[in-house]
Design a protein around this motif. Structure first.
Motif, mmCIF file in Angstrom:
data_model
loop_
_atom_site.group_PDB
_atom_site.id
_atom_site.type_symbol
_atom_site.label_atom_id
_atom_site.label_comp_id
_atom_site.label_asym_id
_atom_site.label_seq_id
_atom_site.Cartn_x
_atom_site.Cartn_y
_atom_site.Cartn_z
ATOM 1 N N ARG A 85 45.781 6.619 -5.773
ATOM 2 C CA ARG A 85 45.764 7.835 -6.576
ATOM 3 C C ARG A 85 46.306 8.988 -5.737
ATOM 4 N NH1 ARG A 85 39.255 8.973 -6.449
ATOM 5 N NH2 ARG A 85 39.222 9.899 -4.371
ATOM 6 N N VAL A 86 46.667 10.065 -6.388
ATOM 7 C CA VAL A 86 47.139 11.255 -5.684
ATOM 8 C C VAL A 86 45.935 11.956 -5.064
ATOM 9 C CG1 VAL A 86 48.267 13.501 -5.911
ATOM 10 C CG2 VAL A 86 49.122 11.538 -7.211
ATOM 11 N N VAL A 87 46.007 12.222 -3.750
ATOM 12 C CA VAL A 87 44.908 12.903 -3.067
ATOM 13 C C VAL A 87 45.310 14.276 -2.542
ATOM 14 C CG1 VAL A 87 43.690 10.785 -2.461
ATOM 15 C CG2 VAL A 87 45.381 11.726 -0.874
ATOM 16 N N ASN A 88 46.618 14.558 -2.540
ATOM 17 C CA ASN A 88 47.109 15.859 -2.103
ATOM 18 C C ASN A 88 48.448 16.101 -2.777
ATOM 19 O OD1 ASN A 88 47.741 18.210 -0.796
ATOM 20 N ND2 ASN A 88 47.524 17.389 1.270
ATOM 21 N N ARG A 89 48.639 17.314 -3.306
ATOM 22 C CA ARG A 89 49.881 17.603 -4.016
ATOM 23 C C ARG A 89 50.411 18.951 -3.555
ATOM 24 N NH1 ARG A 89 48.751 16.269 -9.430
ATOM 25 N NH2 ARG A 89 49.709 14.278 -9.051
ATOM 26 N N GLY A 90 51.658 18.957 -3.071
ATOM 27 C CA GLY A 90 52.338 20.190 -2.712
ATOM 28 C C GLY A 90 53.410 20.493 -3.744
ATOM 29 N N GLU A 91 54.275 21.427 -3.412
ATOM 30 C CA GLU A 91 55.349 21.776 -4.350
ATOM 31 C C GLU A 91 56.387 20.662 -4.458
ATOM 32 O OE1 GLU A 91 57.132 25.572 -3.640
ATOM 33 O OE2 GLU A 91 55.176 26.532 -3.348
ATOM 34 N N ARG A 92 56.664 19.985 -3.353
ATOM 35 C CA ARG A 92 57.708 18.953 -3.357
ATOM 36 C C ARG A 92 57.181 17.537 -3.119
ATOM 37 N NH1 ARG A 92 59.733 23.114 -0.169
ATOM 38 N NH2 ARG A 92 59.220 21.904 1.659
ATOM 39 N N LEU A 93 56.032 17.424 -2.450
ATOM 40 C CA LEU A 93 55.507 16.108 -2.089
ATOM 41 C C LEU A 93 54.096 15.917 -2.612
ATOM 42 C CD1 LEU A 93 56.571 16.008 1.663
ATOM 43 C CD2 LEU A 93 57.708 14.854 -0.240
ATOM 44 N N GLU A 94 53.727 14.661 -2.777
ATOM 45 C CA GLU A 94 52.341 14.332 -3.062
ATOM 46 C C GLU A 94 51.963 13.126 -2.220
ATOM 47 O OE1 GLU A 94 52.372 13.949 -7.307
ATOM 48 O OE2 GLU A 94 53.234 11.943 -7.269
ATOM 49 N N LEU A 95 50.703 13.115 -1.812
ATOM 50 C CA LEU A 95 50.188 12.030 -0.995
ATOM 51 C C LEU A 95 49.340 11.114 -1.858
ATOM 52 C CD1 LEU A 95 49.804 10.752 1.814
ATOM 53 C CD2 LEU A 95 47.791 12.220 2.091
ATOM 54 N N TRP A 96 49.737 9.852 -1.896
ATOM 55 C CA TRP A 96 48.984 8.820 -2.599
ATOM 56 C C TRP A 96 48.146 8.082 -1.567
ATOM 57 C CZ3 TRP A 96 49.323 6.922 -7.780
ATOM 58 C CH2 TRP A 96 50.131 7.716 -8.607
ATOM 59 N N ALA A 97 46.947 7.653 -1.954
ATOM 60 C CA ALA A 97 46.080 6.920 -1.034
ATOM 61 C C ALA A 97 45.185 5.956 -1.795
ATOM 62 C CB ALA A 97 45.227 7.892 -0.227
ATOM 63 N N ALA A 98 44.768 4.915 -1.080
ATOM 64 C CA ALA A 98 43.758 3.966 -1.538
ATOM 65 C C ALA A 98 42.849 3.732 -0.336
ATOM 66 C CB ALA A 98 44.386 2.661 -1.998
ATOM 67 N N ALA A 99 41.536 3.789 -0.523
ATOM 68 C CA ALA A 99 40.621 3.768 0.616
ATOM 69 C C ALA A 99 39.672 2.576 0.595
ATOM 70 C CB ALA A 99 39.824 5.061 0.654
ATOM 71 N N PHE A 100 39.266 2.186 1.811
ATOM 72 C CA PHE A 100 38.290 1.116 2.007
ATOM 73 C C PHE A 100 37.628 1.320 3.364
ATOM 74 C CE2 PHE A 100 42.423 -0.213 3.471
ATOM 75 C CZ PHE A 100 42.201 -0.892 4.658
ATOM 76 N N ARG A 101 36.727 0.435 3.752
ATOM 77 C CA ARG A 101 36.028 0.544 5.033
ATOM 78 C C ARG A 101 36.178 -0.744 5.838
ATOM 79 N NH1 ARG A 101 33.899 5.186 5.163
ATOM 80 N NH2 ARG A 101 33.037 6.197 3.335
ATOM 81 N N ASP A 102 36.151 -0.588 7.159
ATOM 82 C CA ASP A 102 36.179 -1.768 8.027
ATOM 83 C C ASP A 102 34.749 -2.297 8.177
ATOM 84 O OD1 ASP A 102 34.848 -0.320 10.032
ATOM 85 O OD2 ASP A 102 36.503 -0.440 11.468
ATOM 86 N N PRO A 103 34.551 -3.396 8.932
ATOM 87 C CA PRO A 103 33.201 -3.974 9.034
ATOM 88 C C PRO A 103 32.142 -3.020 9.590
ATOM 89 C CG PRO A 103 34.828 -5.567 9.747
ATOM 90 C CD PRO A 103 35.567 -4.265 9.544
ATOM 91 N N ASP A 104 32.546 -1.993 10.362
ATOM 92 C CA ASP A 104 31.591 -1.030 10.909
ATOM 93 C C ASP A 104 31.468 0.226 10.065
ATOM 94 O OD1 ASP A 104 30.441 -1.910 13.597
ATOM 95 O OD2 ASP A 104 32.552 -2.452 13.784
ATOM 96 N N GLY A 105 32.166 0.278 8.941
ATOM 97 C CA GLY A 105 32.068 1.431 8.064
ATOM 98 C C GLY A 105 33.072 2.532 8.330
ATOM 99 N N HIS A 106 34.009 2.310 9.271
ATOM 100 C CA HIS A 106 35.051 3.309 9.487
ATOM 101 C C HIS A 106 35.915 3.398 8.230
ATOM 102 C CE1 HIS A 106 34.317 1.875 13.703
ATOM 103 N NE2 HIS A 106 34.199 3.178 13.861
ATOM 104 N N GLY A 107 36.167 4.623 7.785
ATOM 105 C CA GLY A 107 37.005 4.826 6.614
ATOM 106 C C GLY A 107 38.466 4.583 6.950
#
Length: 120
Positions: A86-108
């Motif tokens: 999904r879009v997590v940051n939107r500027g005038e010319r660019l947008e940042l798409w991201a999908a998130a999960f955690r490793d076995p220790d909970g690091h994002g």
């Protein structure tokens, strides 16, 4: 880019980053391992009695060429995502798409992709 993560079980973390995320192991020593993916170097340091991590401070962004494809590939390998692309940051010319999960220790961890904005 170099990152150090404190982990509770080195073997579990190596397997996760290698087998699920495609990092390759470059070196290992007493209680640590160095892995790489592209220009990213990841040092995993075993600290079995480490205090719980502050999830607001520890977050690893992995830039990918196609966030939807990378999300589908990891989901098929069994990675459980916190959120789908999904879009997590939107500027005038660019947008940042991201999908998130955690490793076995909970690091994002987030798969990220910068895209040019399309106007409709």
């Amino acid at each position: 880019m170099g990152i150090t993560l404190l982990v509770t079980n080195l073997d579990t973390s190596i397997a996760f980053y290698r087998d699920m995320l495609g990092f390759r192991e470059l070196d290992a020593g007493e209680g640590n391992a160095v892995l790489a993916s592209g220009a990213t170097r990841l040092v995993l340091r075993a600290v079995p009695e480490v205090a719980p991590i502050n999830r607001r401070l520890v977050h690893l962004n992995l830039e990918v060429a196609d966030v939807q494809a990378a999300h589908a590939e990891l989901r098929d390998k069994g990675v459980r995502f916190t959120y789908a692309p999904r879009v997590v940051n939107r500027g005038e010319r660019l947008e940042l798409w991201a999908a998130a999960f955690r490793d076995p220790d909970g690091h994002g961890i987030a798969l990220t992709q910068w895209r040019e904005r399309t106007t409709t």
